[in-house]
Scaffold this active site. Structure first.
Site, mmCIF file in Angstrom:
data_model
loop_
_atom_site.group_PDB
_atom_site.id
_atom_site.type_symbol
_atom_site.label_atom_id
_atom_site.label_comp_id
_atom_site.label_asym_id
_atom_site.label_seq_id
_atom_site.Cartn_x
_atom_site.Cartn_y
_atom_site.Cartn_z
ATOM 1 N N GLN A 15 -9.680 -4.321 7.047
ATOM 2 C CA GLN A 15 -8.867 -3.898 8.192
ATOM 3 C C GLN A 15 -9.456 -2.673 8.876
ATOM 4 O O GLN A 15 -8.744 -1.927 9.556
ATOM 5 C CB GLN A 15 -7.428 -3.619 7.745
ATOM 6 C CG GLN A 15 -6.699 -4.854 7.235
ATOM 7 C CD GLN A 15 -5.227 -4.588 6.961
ATOM 8 O OE1 GLN A 15 -4.423 -4.438 7.875
ATOM 9 N NE2 GLN A 15 -4.877 -4.527 5.686
ATOM 10 N N ARG B 91 -0.593 -10.510 10.535
ATOM 11 C CA ARG B 91 0.666 -9.962 11.061
ATOM 12 C C ARG B 91 1.789 -10.993 10.935
ATOM 13 O O ARG B 91 2.965 -10.636 11.002
ATOM 14 C CB ARG B 91 0.535 -9.577 12.545
ATOM 15 C CG ARG B 91 -0.480 -8.496 12.919
ATOM 16 C CD ARG B 91 -0.393 -7.292 12.047
ATOM 17 N NE ARG B 91 -1.331 -7.388 10.938
ATOM 18 C CZ ARG B 91 -1.289 -6.641 9.851
ATOM 19 N NH1 ARG B 91 -0.332 -5.742 9.700
ATOM 20 N NH2 ARG B 91 -2.189 -6.773 8.896
ATOM 21 N N LYS C 83 0.823 -1.218 0.000
ATOM 22 C CA LYS C 83 0.000 0.000 0.000
ATOM 23 C C LYS C 83 0.856 1.267 0.000
ATOM 24 O O LYS C 83 0.660 2.167 -0.831
ATOM 25 C CB LYS C 83 -0.922 -0.016 1.224
ATOM 26 C CG LYS C 83 -1.599 1.301 1.540
ATOM 27 C CD LYS C 83 -2.465 1.178 2.760
ATOM 28 C CE LYS C 83 -1.683 0.972 4.016
ATOM 29 N NZ LYS C 83 -0.893 2.159 4.429
ATOM 30 N N THR C 84 1.803 1.361 0.932
ATOM 31 C CA THR C 84 2.640 2.558 1.029
ATOM 32 C C THR C 84 3.481 2.737 -0.233
ATOM 33 O O THR C 84 3.699 3.863 -0.702
ATOM 34 C CB THR C 84 3.556 2.475 2.264
ATOM 35 O OG1 THR C 84 2.753 2.257 3.426
ATOM 36 C CG2 THR C 84 4.350 3.745 2.438
ATOM 37 N N ASP D 53 -4.470 8.072 2.656
ATOM 38 C CA ASP D 53 -4.058 6.758 3.154
ATOM 39 C C ASP D 53 -5.085 6.249 4.174
ATOM 40 O O ASP D 53 -5.784 7.045 4.820
ATOM 41 C CB ASP D 53 -2.680 6.893 3.811
ATOM 42 C CG ASP D 53 -2.030 5.552 4.097
ATOM 43 O OD1 ASP D 53 -2.532 4.524 3.612
ATOM 44 O OD2 ASP D 53 -0.996 5.545 4.795
ATOM 45 N N GLU D 54 -5.169 4.930 4.343
ATOM 46 C CA GLU D 54 -6.019 4.303 5.371
ATOM 47 C C GLU D 54 -7.450 4.849 5.331
ATOM 48 O O GLU D 54 -8.028 5.207 6.362
ATOM 49 C CB GLU D 54 -5.414 4.509 6.769
ATOM 50 C CG GLU D 54 -3.994 3.989 6.931
ATOM 51 C CD GLU D 54 -3.899 2.468 7.041
ATOM 52 O OE1 GLU D 54 -4.906 1.793 6.768
ATOM 53 O OE2 GLU D 54 -2.813 1.972 7.372
#
Length: 716
Positions: free
Chosen positions: A253, A603, A32-33, A219-220
């Site tokens: 998420q 994770r 994503k980043t 973002d997010e």
């Protein structure tokens, strides 16, 4: 362009998008980043926008700094004039220039959390309201929630006028807003709300920023709340119809509904920005196929989602171990033993291992398990259990009841809960104690000689009476029952119940877990007086602080783990009522709990363990537990089930059957908390037992590691 060559096909499709709105659904570990930074660099490098014409919004300063650093490595342009930051920092820049349009001076002050609490406390006092009924943290949370719903004090008061308590809360809210304005100050919620107010009421300012920001990146996006969503919609929906809004997020998420995040913002993106393109990033670069298949199998049971299927090019990997344990102590023992084995045999660094749990209160027994195995650890996003304020408060009461000369404990709790004893009263007690050569508590017996206001004298008299009664009860009832009396008789429980905020509920859970710790100690040790228990927890806390290594196992809640990754992950407490939490009834809330479990699973990079207990001490009582419904959603082919008698419990049985001098439960061998005598170093206290090594804290020689077979020691 060369700048996009390192991206995969879907990432490149997103980053090179030309004009119009686009939603990038970025699954866990899909880069994503990377897409965000390459998208920004591409826009500048290709000449589509100058650096100051791009607005990039993140949720944390850390994420913003990381984004700036990555972009600076991709392009030759200076990024000093770029608008990259959090929602709050972007809004401050706008307000510093134009806030006078809505009646504030440009030199406004920003109040932090402590400032907010001070102001709210003043408002409660000015309204002459009972601070127990109108708890500070609850009122702070209430005001924040109403602000983020954009509900004014007047509207709230009108809607709740017939409800006396709610009307008073509205009055506090109104007074708080009045005092903020008079101080030319904004709190953190105001930074976005006042920016919205400015843009909505000043078309020229809105047009200025709509024209300036040719491209907006967020973002997010799944974590945006109502006011954040409104800001993006306002800036992004331009009159000329060219809405270059690029949002990245993952509805699977979305785990912050409890603090206002609205999952419908990402689910309804195409309705808000007509003609929006959707790109799904599904190739995962983090986890094994087994872990991803488990995550896919769980999350597909949610209805509120766009739908995607994570995959990877990695080899299959180890099966997920789901381990049933006898109880929470066996769970902690099992986790600790497996960590030690992985560290020794598989050469896994402690820093590559994480233990995740649903609530902070669960950390207590896990910490004790790690300490028992000599495993170094750190807690992220929280305070070590016995360092938490509410725990230190009840421990201070226990210590004062045990030892009336303990001035440190007295100072901590003389005004907890609040007894309206100001500094003048506390100084009078201290001066009298020094003059008479007695402890501060003993000085309180002469409350009538302290020259205090009648109300203060009465408070001290009541305090002494409560402590004296508890001193009598101490030797007349079992440890756990006595601690229940301490928590209730001192007012600590009522104080926490009054705080209806999430923080208050967490503190109450921690207090209940402390009671569970006492019950566990009572059952495990023959010598289980209050003195023994205090020695036990003090030593646990002290030895925990001696390790300065950076190679530490990480303990944290699943919420704190979002965005992180570890080679090996343990997810603990997978029982109905714990995960999913008992506080989350209703289908929407159950879906958020499932998303939280999905975050926990993803994770893990290589190895995943999931544990649950058949029995757990809850609120000081044993309670039979059912395994979490989420475990049945993991595909069978991903799982290696353990037998019902867990590894930790087997090891526990082995310890109990060892010869004299080895650790035993309620036996004649050495146990943490035992007092011993060493021929050379004198009196000491057993802190830990590790295989054949006993760790002892000596009164004058510090902490020593001794071999049980040869050490010249005996129990006293």
């Amino acid at each position: 362009m060369d700048i996009l060559n390192s991206l995969n096909d879907r990432q490149r499709e997103a980053a090179s998008h030309d004009k119009g709105p686009i939603l990038v659904i970025a699954g866990a570990g899909t880069g994503k980043t990377r897409v965000l930074t390459h998208r920004t660099a591409y826009l500048i490098e290709s000449g589509k926008a100058m650096p100051w014409e791009v607005l990039a919004i993140t949720f944390t300063n850390k994420a913003a700094d990381e984004m700036k650093e990555r972009i600076s490595r991709l392009i030759d342009y200076s990024i000093d004039r770029m608008w990259i930051g959090t929602f709050h920092s972007i809004c401050v820049r706008i307000l510093r220039r134009f806030i006078d349009r809505i009646g504030y001076d440009k030199n406004f002050t920003i109040y932090d959390e402590d400032d907010r609490k001070t102001l709210i406390k003043d408002c409660i006092k000015e309204k002459d309201l009972d601070p127990k009924m109108y708890n500070l943290n609850s009122i702070k949370e209430f005001i924040s929630n109403e602000k983020n719903r954009r509900n004014t004090p007047d509207n709230y008061i009108n809607d709740n006028y017939s409800n006396y308590v709610n009307r008073n809360k509205g009055e506090v809210y109104a007074l708080y807003e009045k005092k903020l304005k008079a101080a030319n100050a904004l709190d953190f919620d105001d930074l976005i709300i006042r920016t919205l107010e400015l843009l909505e009421s000043n078309e020229d300012v809105l047009n200025l920023y709509q024209e300036r920001f040719k491209y907006i990146l967020v973002d997010e996006y799944q974590d945006t709340n109502k006011v954040q969503y409104s800001l993006i919609r306002l800036l992004g929906r331009k009159k000329n119809g060219v809405n270059n809004v690029f949002v990245v997020g993952d509805e699977d998420q979305s785990i912050y509904g409890w603090r206002g995040a609205d999952i419908t913002n990402i689910l309804n993106f195409e309705n808000d920005f007509k003609g929006a393109k959707i790109v799904k990033l599904e190739k995962n670069y983090r986890s094994t196929p087994v872990i991803l298949n488990a995550a896919n199998g769980v999350i597909k049971n949610n209805c509120q989602r766009k739908g995607k299927n994570l995959y990877t090019d990695q080899k299959e990997g180890s099966l997920i171990r789901i381990i049933e344990t006898a109880n929470e102590r066996d769970e902690a023992f099992t986790v600790s033993a497996l960590i030690r084995r992985d560290h020794r045999e598989n050469k896994i660094d402690y820093s590559d291992i994480a233990i995740l749990y649903r609530t902070n209160a669960q950390s207590r027994v896990l910490e004790e398990g790690l300490i028992g195995e000599g495993i170094p650890y750190k807690i992220v996003g929280g305070v070590k259990f016995y360092d938490r304020k509410e725990i230190k408060d009840v421990v201070a009461y226990l210590r004062l009841i045990q030892n009336q000369k303990d001035d440190v404990s007295f100072d901590r709790i003389i005004n907890v809960p609040k007894r309206k004893l100001g500094q003048k009263a506390r100084d009078a007690i201290a001066n009298y104690a020094e003059t008479k050569g007695v402890s501060k508590f003993e000085a309180c017996f002469d409350f009538d000689k302290l020259e205090l206001m009648p109300s203060a004298a009465k408070s001290i008299e009541n305090f002494v009476s409560v402590i004296e009664m508890l001193m009598i009860k101490k030797d007349a009832m079992p440890l756990s029952e006595f601690i229940v009396n301490v928590i209730e008789d001192t007012g600590l429980k009522d104080m926490l119940i009054q705080d209806a905020s999430l923080e208050g509920r967490s503190r109450l859970e921690n207090m209940d877990e402390f009671l569970s710790a006492a019950k566990d100690f009572e059952e495990r040790y023959e010598e289980n007086s209050i003195e023994d228990f205090l020695a036990h927890i003090s030593l646990l806390a002290d030895i925990d602080k001696t390790d300065s290594s950076n190679d530490l196992v990480t303990l944290m809640t699943v919420h704190s783990a979002k965005g992180l990754e570890f080679d090996t992950v343990f997810i603990t407490g997978l029982e109905d009522g714990m995960f999913p939490s008992i506080h989350y009834d209703g289908e929407d809330n159950l879906e958020e709990e499932r998303r939280l479990f999905y975050v926990a699973i993803t994770r893990a990079k290589r190895m995943l363990y999931i544990t649950h207990a058949r029995d757990r001490i809850i609120y000081g009582s044993h309670e039979a537990r059912l395994k979490s419904r989420f475990l049945d959603e993991i595909p069978e082919e991903c799982i290696e089930e353990s037998d019902s008698l867990a590894f930790g419990n087997k090891k526990l049985q082995q310890l109990e059957s060892k010869d004299e001098g080895k650790p035993k439960l309620k036996g004649d061998g050495f146990m943490p908390g035992d007092k011993i005598w060493h021929k050379l170093w004198g009196k000491g206290t057993v802190v830990q037992l590790k295989d054949d090594i006993i760790v002892v804290a000596f009164e004058n020689k510090g902490i020593k590691n001794l071999n049980l077979e040869y050490a010249p020691i005996e129990k006293i």
